[in-house]
Write an enzyme that holds these catalytic residues in place. Structure first.
Site, PDB file in Angstrom:
ATOM      1  CG  HIS A  96      33.481  38.744 -87.873  1.00  0.00           C
ATOM      2  ND1 HIS A  96      34.845  38.781 -88.141  1.00  0.00           N
ATOM      3  CD2 HIS A  96      33.138  37.430 -87.885  1.00  0.00           C
ATOM      4  CE1 HIS A  96      35.293  37.541 -88.309  1.00  0.00           C
ATOM      5  NE2 HIS A  96      34.274  36.719 -88.158  1.00  0.00           N
ATOM      6  CB  THR A  97      27.140  42.479 -88.046  1.00  0.00           C
ATOM      7  OG1 THR A  97      27.236  41.931 -89.358  1.00  0.00           O
ATOM      8  CG2 THR A  97      26.583  43.890 -88.131  1.00  0.00           C
TER       9      THR A  97
END
Length: 515
Positions: free
Chosen positions: A456-457
């Site tokens: 989920h960067t």
């Protein structure tokens, strides 16, 4: 021979993923604006041209090592813990290879982003009309919260699978509140996962926004197999992008450049262009164009571990999705409600990594993550050669509070499996053992040996410090970023829906020609 490149476009978009596809489609709705999109991966021209397994919602292509639609980058989750970060390299980007989880950010996220961007554009009140406009909610239809005319179909997964029904009953047994619409802003609890998959078919943003008609517009061109190498800047203005196609490089010029390459590639691309922390870029042998220390200085993501349980009998094969139930809980002493996530998979891990929906005698998993907003690690470029990957550090679990939250999430998952309701389908956890669960030091050690990431960067080119609320890069003109790089912190929910929202919001700002 006709050149594949159109005349100088008004806007050049780098990346046709979750944000880029939405941005390009919306910009090209204005017939007088010429839009060119360059995508590093292939660009199928019809849904039927995608490999079938990429659209099968029971599979997660991003979990399969070596999948041709996936690019992996070397990273470290924590000191001594190497990892390969997977990202989509195909039309639709990571929305083509992820799990199809399509959950909105929370109101607290929007409040935080609006404050950090210094711009009401990012408030929940201002974002809600765009969230409605990007979706066709097949469960709720048109309501004050949901839309029925947008490109992305949203449907909540079916909880009739015996394992999903047992999870729901276990959550009820433990007193966790029901949370039937995860895309509302109700108190967190248990509910089905909203997904951009319909009848077992993943609808990625390339299909939803581009193949639904936008690609037929004469003012929109999308080129596959074109990897961006750097941005060309002259006298403080971005004027083009160096792209590589079949080993040959070319400079594509445009009136404005928008980077939508994702939160790991976009900061690296900026660094290669001389835009970033001057001292670090100089050490890498990169000429400085704009000293912007915040680019790549930190990232925001969610640490994750997998807890597996043993079915009492061979589980049913999932029909519509690999996803089951979803439980959000609040960590003790935390400020963010629902920052612990327990996501159910109806496919064994051995199946997710091999592309199979069933694996005889394999346990089934829960994906357990801490989604408290945090900024750690970073993306640092070490060479002027674009083929040398950046140094990606997640910096997970270095803080005692982070380790405590992860212990709480693991123990909450173990409590689910220990209920009478879940015992109807499960003979117990594979691990950790009761002794490990009861000992903080042993549990920390167990978590560390199994640590992963939710992929989920965000936050590598953050609003406020590196770009403004409309994605314009500080210190330069003609250059924007429109992907999850600009979110200062990852949302309290997976960011796929928010990535599409970013494309919508930045396109809206550009179409108004006021920002």
């Amino acid at each position: 021979m006709t050149s594949p490149y159109p005349g100088r476009p008004d806007v050049l978009v780098v990346g046709a993923g979750g944000s880029g596809a939405a941005l390009a489609a919306r910009l090209s709705e204005d017939a007088d604006r010429r839009v060119l999109v360059v995508e590093a991966g292939p660009v199928p021209r019809a849904p039927s041209a995608f490999p079938p397994d990429l659209l099968d919602a029971r599979l997660v292509p991003g979990a399969r090592p070596g999948d041709p639609a996936v690019r992996t980058l070397p990273a470290r989750l924590a000191p001594g813990l190497p990892y390969r970060a997977a990202r989509g390299r195909v039309l639709g980007g990571s929305t083509t290879v992820n799990g199809g989880y399509f959950v909105r950010a929370r109101r607290a996220d929007f409040d935080r982003w609006a404050a950090q961007a210094g711009e009401e554009l990012w408030s929940y009140r201002r974002a809600l009309p765009f969230l409605r406009a990007l979706e066709t909610d097949l469960d709720h239809g048109a309501t004050p919260l949901h839309g029925d005319r947008g490109p992305i179909p949203v449907r909540r997964v079916d909880l009739r699978h015996p394992a999903a029904a047992a999870f729901q009953a276990a959550a009820r047994e433990l007193g966790h509140r029901p949370d039937p619409d995860k895309n509302a802003q109700d108190p967190p609890g248990f509910g089905p996962v909203p997904s951009n998959a319909v009848d077992g078919r993943r609808i990625n943003t390339g299909i939803a926004y581009l193949l639904g008609g936008a690609l037929d517009r004469p003012n929109l061109t999308v080129l596959g197999g074109h990897a961006a190498r750097s941005v060309v800047v002259r006298r403080g203005r971005a004027v083009g992008v160096v792209v590589e196609h079949h080993g040959r490089r070319a400079v594509l010029e445009a009136g404005e450049i928008v980077l939508c390459a994702g939160a790991l590639v976009t900061p690296h691309l900026l660094h290669l262009s001389g835009i970033g922390p001057a001292a670090e870029l100089a050490r890498a042998g990169i000429p400085i164009v704009c000293d912007l220390p915040a680019v790549g200085a930190a990232l925001s993501d969610h640490p994750q571990v997998v807890l597996e349980w043993t079915p009492r009998r061979p589980p049913e094969e999932p029909t519509g999705s690999w996803l089951g139930g979803l439980l959000h809980l609040s960590s003790s002493g935390g400020e963010d409600a629902g920052d612990l996530e327990i996501l159910q998979s109806l496919v064994p891990m051995a199946g997710l990594v091999s592309g199979r929906t069933t694996v005889p005698d394999a346990p089934l998993p829960f994906l357990v993550s801490v989604q408290t907003p945090r900024r750690t690690g970073g993306v640092r470029t070490v060479s002027a050669d674009p083929d040398v990957p950046p140094r990606i550090e997640y910096g997970y679990l270095q803080d005692e509070a982070d380790r405590r939250r992860m212990r709480e999430a693991v123990r909450a998952t173990a409590a689910i499996t220990a209920t009478d309701a879940f015992g109807e389908v499960s003979s117990g956890l594979v691990a950790p053992s009761p002794a490990t669960l009861d000992d903080d030091r042993l549990l920390d050690r167990w978590i560390r040996t199994r640590l992963g990431t939710s992929q989920h960067t965000c936050g590598t080119v953050p609003m406020g410090d590196a770009v403004d609320a409309r994605g314009r890069v500080h210190g330069l003109t003609g250059l924007r970023v429109a992907d999850t790089s600009i979110l200062p912190t990852a949302p309290l929910r997976g960011p796929a829906a928010t990535a599409v929202l970013i494309g919508e919001l930045v396109a809206h700002a550009m179409r108004r020609r006021s920002g």
